[in-house]
Design a protein around this motif. Structure first.
Motif, mmCIF file in Angstrom:
data_model
loop_
_atom_site.group_PDB
_atom_site.id
_atom_site.type_symbol
_atom_site.label_atom_id
_atom_site.label_comp_id
_atom_site.label_asym_id
_atom_site.label_seq_id
_atom_site.Cartn_x
_atom_site.Cartn_y
_atom_site.Cartn_z
ATOM 1 N N ASP A 135 0.864 -1.185 0.000
ATOM 2 C CA ASP A 135 0.000 0.000 0.000
ATOM 3 C C ASP A 135 0.898 1.231 0.000
ATOM 4 O O ASP A 135 1.630 1.480 0.960
ATOM 5 C CB ASP A 135 -0.912 -0.001 1.223
ATOM 6 N N SER B 181 -0.085 4.450 -0.267
ATOM 7 C CA SER B 181 -0.815 5.693 -0.001
ATOM 8 C C SER B 181 -0.011 6.637 0.893
ATOM 9 O O SER B 181 -0.220 7.854 0.840
ATOM 10 C CB SER B 181 -2.169 5.381 0.641
ATOM 11 N N ASP C 128 5.959 5.220 4.612
ATOM 12 C CA ASP C 128 5.089 4.069 4.780
ATOM 13 C C ASP C 128 5.801 2.914 5.468
ATOM 14 O O ASP C 128 7.025 2.905 5.612
ATOM 15 C CB ASP C 128 4.578 3.601 3.412
ATOM 16 N N GLN D 184 5.487 -1.484 5.278
ATOM 17 C CA GLN D 184 4.919 -2.570 4.496
ATOM 18 C C GLN D 184 5.013 -3.875 5.281
ATOM 19 O O GLN D 184 6.013 -4.138 5.950
ATOM 20 C CB GLN D 184 5.650 -2.717 3.154
#
Length: 462
Positions: free
Chosen positions: A179, A181, A186, A188
């Motif tokens: 993802d 976004s 981020d 993961q």
């Protein structure tokens, strides 16, 4: 014993007739003692005979195409994994590559053998093709192979009671649903999934041999772009409508991306381009080439940065965090170009009005001994000294005052010394700066708004 018989044949073949005769005449005590010594040293004869593995394990006496205890309860197969390396993470292909040691544990009574010391027997991959082994595969794997340098990295260890350890060194590339976004801020989570291909949970029960302790990792595992936060194991049943339920084991690991690389390669250059676009607010609005070239340069540079970031990312259909920052920065740069377009347009409109006013009022008449000198900001001392006797004119149009540098000098009819003092002290110099009001407001609005955007952005995504 067979060893004694071989020794007698050897003595006969080498021509040692005298020694052979002694053996034949009944002097067998020495040979018996020698053979007894050999037997005591290698008392587990099953491990010394060559070519007897199949007979010892009775491989030919059983049908190993069927699982152990076929027709009975499910055979439990324990699994443990040691992760050797996490080789790569690909955002474009959305996969990862891992090298690991995969070990299986089960019991097959068909492989039991007699042993006085209860020691195991270890074999390489050649015996694997002749016996039953679990058909474990990697779910969602793209590529995988067993290492074969210098030989196949396969080990089979059989214990006297029939317990088996089957170990392989494998490199597998598997899919990871990522993802983006919040990219590049981020984290993961990827999983490597193991499952039996043919045997349902009624025939084969896969389980982690030691729970969470079944997964071990090398302390030196590291990635350039990610921080490996943790590894852990889970298990559950997987259902297929056409075949049934299967035990599935999961190797889960969480990765957090390092942000410093993207700060240097993406965020800092984008911020500098936005700040560079603000320089045009301090450049004279009549310097059209300077302001236009500066605006176009910053716009093209921002486009290059956006293209470079998207080239290394998959073509996802949603907006990423880095897209928000880059496109907002691009909007700021583009607005600075539009700001100058507005300033230039309003300046042109005002100059047209000035020309019309000059055509309407070609001279400032009506007041004796009064004149007005219009300057565009440059005048010499001789020009100022030549204004003796001129008075302030009140008939200059208001629009003309806002745009030109109108210099009003008032001189009295005093003596020359008083005139000089009036030139220094009583000269009324009124300069309307050659900068439009939009530039003045932009110098404050643009930086303030961009700083406010950064505060919101980093507080939300950090």
């Amino acid at each position: 014993t067979p060893t004694c018989m071989k020794l007698r044949a050897f003595l006969l073949c080498t021509g040692w007739s005298q020694s052979a005769a002694r053996v034949q005449r009944g002097q067998t005590n020495t040979i018996a003692v020698f053979c007894s010594h050999i037997y005591k040293k290698n008392h587990d004869v099953t491990k010394t005979w060559k070519g007897k593995t199949e007979q010892l394990l009775r491989v030919d006496d059983h049908d190993f195409t069927m699982r152990p205890a076929f027709g009975g309860p499910a055979i439990p197969v324990g699994v443990d994994v040691q992760v050797e390396s996490l080789d790569s993470i690909s955002e474009v292909d959305m996969d990862f590559t891992m090298t690991l040691y995969l070990r299986h544990y089960w019991k097959d009574e068909r492989l039991s053998f007699p042993s006085t010391t209860n020691k195991s027997m270890t074999f390489d991959g050649r015996l694997v093709k002749k016996i039953w082994v679990p058909d474990v595969f990697f779910v969602h794997s793209k590529r995988s192979f067993i290492h074969d340098t210098t030989t196949d990295n396969i080990m089979l260890r059989v214990f006297p009671d029939g317990h088996v350890l089957y170990s392989m060194r494998i490199t597998v590339t598997a899919m990871c649903n990522m993802d983006f976004s919040r990219f590049p801020l981020d984290s993961q989570t990827c999983s490597l999934e193991l499952e039996s291909y043919a045997y349902t949970d009624e025939d084969l029960m896969l389980y982690w041999k030691n729970g969470n302790e079944s997964l071990k990792t090398d302390e030196k595992i590291s990635l350039s772009q990610f921080l490996i936060q943790k590894f852990h194991t889970t298990s559950r049943l997987a259902f297929y409508s056409s075949t049934g339920w299967y035990n599935r084991l999961y190797i889960n690991f969480t990765l957090r991306r390092h942000i410093f690389f993207f700060l240097l390669q993406t965020y800092f250059p984008a911020t500098l381009m936005v700040m560079l676009s603000w320089v045009s607010f301090w450049i004279d609005r009549r310097a059209v080439p300077a302001r236009v070239s500066l605006g176009i340069t910053t716009v093209l540079t921002m486009s290059t940065i956006i293209t470079g970031v998207n080239a290394s990312m998959p073509r996802v259909s949603y907006i990423k965090a880095v897209d928000i920052y880059l496109w907002v920065s691009f909007v700021f740069v583009f607005l600075s170009v539009l700001e100058y377009a507005a300033v230039n347009y309003l300046t042109t409109v005002q100059e047209r009005k000035e020309r019309k006013l000059r055509e309407r009022f070609p001279c400032t008449c009506g007041i004796p001994h009064a004149k007005t000198m219009m300057l565009d900001g440059n005048y010499s001392e001789s020009d100022a000294n030549s204004l003796a006797g001129y008075t302030r004119n009140q008939m200059v149009p208001e629009e003309e005052k806002q745009e030109k540098m109108v210099v009003h000098l008032t001189m009295s009819n005093e003596s020359n010394s008083s005139r000089k003092r009036g030139l220094k002290g009583h000269v009324g110099l009124r300069i309307i700066q050659n900068t439009h009001a939009i530039d003045k407001y932009s110098r404050l609005i643009f930086p303030g708004t961009y700083i406010f955007f950064n505060l919101i952005y980093w507080s939300v995504f950090s």
